[in-house]
Design an enzyme around this catalytic site. Structure first.
Site, PDB file in Angstrom:
ATOM      1  N   SER A  37       0.795  -1.224   0.000  1.00 36.76           N
ATOM      2  CA  SER A  37       0.000   0.000   0.000  1.00 36.76           C
ATOM      3  C   SER A  37       0.826   1.273   0.000  1.00 36.76           C
ATOM      4  O   SER A  37       0.287   2.376  -0.156  1.00 36.76           O
ATOM      5  CB  SER A  37      -0.947   0.017   1.212  1.00 36.76           C
ATOM      6  OG  SER A  37      -0.208   0.011   2.422  1.00 36.76           O
ATOM      7  N   ILE A  40       8.074   0.876  -0.928  1.00 33.87           N
ATOM      8  CA  ILE A  40       8.711   0.018  -1.917  1.00 33.87           C
ATOM      9  C   ILE A  40       7.696  -0.865  -2.627  1.00 33.87           C
ATOM     10  O   ILE A  40       7.718  -1.000  -3.853  1.00 33.87           O
ATOM     11  CB  ILE A  40       9.795  -0.851  -1.242  1.00 33.87           C
ATOM     12  CG1 ILE A  40      10.909   0.031  -0.666  1.00 33.87           C
ATOM     13  CG2 ILE A  40      10.386  -1.846  -2.249  1.00 33.87           C
ATOM     14  CD1 ILE A  40      11.892  -0.716   0.213  1.00 33.87           C
ATOM     15  N   GLY A  41       6.791  -1.469  -1.869  1.00 31.24           N
ATOM     16  CA  GLY A  41       5.805  -2.358  -2.475  1.00 31.24           C
ATOM     17  C   GLY A  41       4.942  -1.643  -3.488  1.00 31.24           C
ATOM     18  O   GLY A  41       4.644  -2.168  -4.570  1.00 31.24           O
ATOM     19  N   TYR A 179      13.994  -4.880  15.747  1.00 33.18           N
ATOM     20  CA  TYR A 179      13.990  -4.878  14.278  1.00 33.18           C
ATOM     21  C   TYR A 179      15.072  -5.792  13.707  1.00 33.18           C
ATOM     22  O   TYR A 179      14.788  -6.657  12.868  1.00 33.18           O
ATOM     23  CB  TYR A 179      14.203  -3.460  13.775  1.00 33.18           C
ATOM     24  CG  TYR A 179      14.283  -3.346  12.266  1.00 33.18           C
ATOM     25  CD1 TYR A 179      13.176  -3.607  11.472  1.00 33.18           C
ATOM     26  CD2 TYR A 179      15.480  -2.980  11.637  1.00 33.18           C
ATOM     27  CE1 TYR A 179      13.243  -3.507  10.090  1.00 33.18           C
ATOM     28  CE2 TYR A 179      15.553  -2.874  10.259  1.00 33.18           C
ATOM     29  CZ  TYR A 179      14.442  -3.136   9.489  1.00 33.18           C
ATOM     30  OH  TYR A 179      14.518  -3.039   8.124  1.00 33.18           O
TER      31      TYR A 179
END
Length: 277
Positions: A37, A40-41, A179
């Site tokens: 959304s 990068i995607g 992370y």
């Protein structure tokens, strides 16, 4: 694409893609993109929109997915969207049921969804969810999805692309325990199963990206003036790695970064010991 500073231009060398090869490789294929959304995607989806392929986009923000689908509608690609929070097991299961009902199977999976957090361990003492949430999206979600669809990928001699981070290749960094450990966990998992997958015709690609200028890094003030790659640049690297079926992408300077990370970590530890004395 964002204008790079001189240092960014040196760190992030141009990524040229062959549009004919892109069209040839992706035509007729089904491409699943998680975290589609934004960032990068989203840019990968726009880059592949000109191809006669089937884009399957999943993310938490259904409104943004619908907007992307509408923007791509006039182009060559067919787009299917599914709103799901991949940290939620029941939503993953519903999404997987949706995938298995799609005609044509799945050829390519781009594992892009992720969550980053910068926080001192002393600020997380009463926040165990800092770790459970990052592990849920960065590790357990992609593992659960792949366990379900590996048979589909095997049928199509498909490919798995993991959008990882250079942090997985560097010495452990303070404030990024949640992370870095979660991203490293899936990186190791994929590399561990890769020989078995390859033996069945499923290619794997690990993309170790540097800092990328996305919404995910905005809460970290320290990143504001740091060199960062554009999302469009990252999308080109990903698509090129897919059609070339590269096993790995990492920045040209990563070996120097690894040495620097080890040196700085050891120096910090040495300094702390000196203070105690």
């Amino acid at each position: 694409m964002q204008n790079y500073s001189l240092i960014e231009s040196c760190l992030f060398l141009p990524a040229f893609i062959n549009k004919k090869k892109v069209n040839k490789h992706f035509t007729g294929k089904s491409v699943l993109i998680t975290g589609a959304s934004s960032g990068i995607g989203e840019q990968v989806a726009y880059l592949l929109a000109e191809c006669d392929c089937h884009l399957i986009l999943v993310a938490r923000r259904g409104d943004r997915l619908s907007q992307i689908k509408e923007e791509v509608a006039a182009k060559a690609a067919k787009v299917s969207v599914f709103q799901a929070d991949l940290r939620n097991v029941s939503e993953i299961d519903t999404f997987l049921a949706f995938l298995h009902k799609l005609p044509g199977g799945i050829d390519i999976v781009i594992n892009n969804a992720g969550h980053s957090i910068r926080r001192s361990i002393f600020e997380s003492l009463d926040r165990p969810h800092d770790f459970s949430r990052t592990m849920a999206i960065n590790y357990f979600a992609p593992v659960r999805i792949l366990l379900s669809i590996i048979p589909l990928l095997r049928e199509r001699q498909g490919q798995i692309i993991n959008i990882s981070t250079i942090n997985a290749l560097l010495a452990p960094v303070p404030y990024f325990a949640a992370y870095q450990s979660s991203k490293s966990a899936f990186d190791v998992w994929l590399r561990a199963v890769s020989p078995e997958l390859i033996s069945k015709g499923i290619a794997t690609t690990s993309i170790y990206l540097p800092l990328v200028r996305t919404a995910m890094i905005q809460p970290t003030a320290a990143y504001k003036n740091m060199p960062a790659m554009s999302t469009e640049h990252a999308a080109k690297i990903i698509c090129k790695s897919i059609y070339k079926r590269k096993k790995k992408y990492q920045p040209w300077w990563i070996v120097f970064g690894q040495i620097a990370s080890i040196f700085s970590r050891n120096f910090a530890d040495f300094s702390k010991k000196g203070e105690k004395k």
